[in-house]
Design an enzyme around this catalytic site. Structure first.
Site, short mmCIF file in Angstrom:
data_model
loop_
_atom_site.label_atom_id
_atom_site.label_comp_id
_atom_site.label_asym_id
_atom_site.label_seq_id
_atom_site.Cartn_x
_atom_site.Cartn_y
_atom_site.Cartn_z
N HIS A 172 12.83 16.36 6.52
CA HIS A 172 11.64 16.49 5.65
C HIS A 172 10.45 15.67 6.78
O HIS A 172 10.84 15.21 8.12
CB HIS A 172 11.66 15.67 4.69
N GLU A 222 20.16 12.34 0.67
CA GLU A 222 20.36 11.18 1.77
C GLU A 222 21.48 10.78 1.51
O GLU A 222 22.07 10.04 0.28
CB GLU A 222 19.28 10.60 1.68
#
Length: 194
Positions: A18, A88
């Protein structure tokens, strides 16, 4: 000649970390905190679009976190499928804390070598990302995955058949594209941190 050599369809897993967030910029561990991209993160995510548009993908996945799916949308993939397994690494009590701050009480700490109280172990992260590897290998062709620094590093290690902790060997910057595939029948890194 192996099937891999004669099959004209590449079997690849493309990884995109990202774009920049305030915490990624500041070195703070970010898992469940759902931060958006900074202005710089938005600009760089948009810049990924032409690079990714040149390739066709058979499956596009994204972490459920805003920073990942927004990067996917800005890069030209607004319909990416959310896959919870791409989230994550959960840092538990170390969420929002930098490595130097953690090392004040736990000298030499890294996510690869020490526990994160209340968070996930390397084995737990590997189990999630093994499911992503299987999912990508079940699709003939290319899978594109938008996710996070540590989770993508573990995903690459697992693609290669390595322990999750070997992800420590693979630095991964924000808004980068990496490609995993095969060299004949052997899993390989085709491009990294580009």
């Amino acid at each position: 000649m192996s099937h891999q050599e004669t099959d004209p369809t590449p079997h690849e897993l493309w990884l995109v970390r990202h774009g920049e967030t305030e915490w990624s910029r500041d070195g703070k561990h970010t898992s469940i905190t759902d931060l958006d991209l900074t202005e710089t993160g938005v600009e760089v995510a948009r810049a990924l679009a032409p690079q990714l548009a040149a390739t066709s993908f058979d499956q596009v996945l994204t972490s459920p976190r805003t920073r990942a799916w927004r990067t996917a949308a800005l890069a030209g993939f607004p319909d990416a499928e959310v896959d919870e397994d791409l989230a994550e690494w959960a840092y538990g009590e170390y969420e929002g804390v930098t490595t130097p701050e953690i090392r004040e009480s736990v000298p030499g700490w890294t996510v690869w070598t020490h526990p994160s109280p209340g968070g996930e172990s390397a084995a737990q992260v590997a189990a999630r990302l093994d499911r992503v590897v299987r999912r990508a290998r079940e699709v003939p062709g290319r899978t594109l995955a938008f996710a996070h620094g540590h989770s993508l590093r573990v995903l690459a290690a697992r693609w290669l058949g390595l322990p999750a902790t070997d992800g420590r060997l693979l630095r991964l910057d924000t808004s980068t594209v990496s490609v995993l595939g095969f060299e004949r029948e052997c899993p390989a890194v085709l491009r990294w941190n580009a």
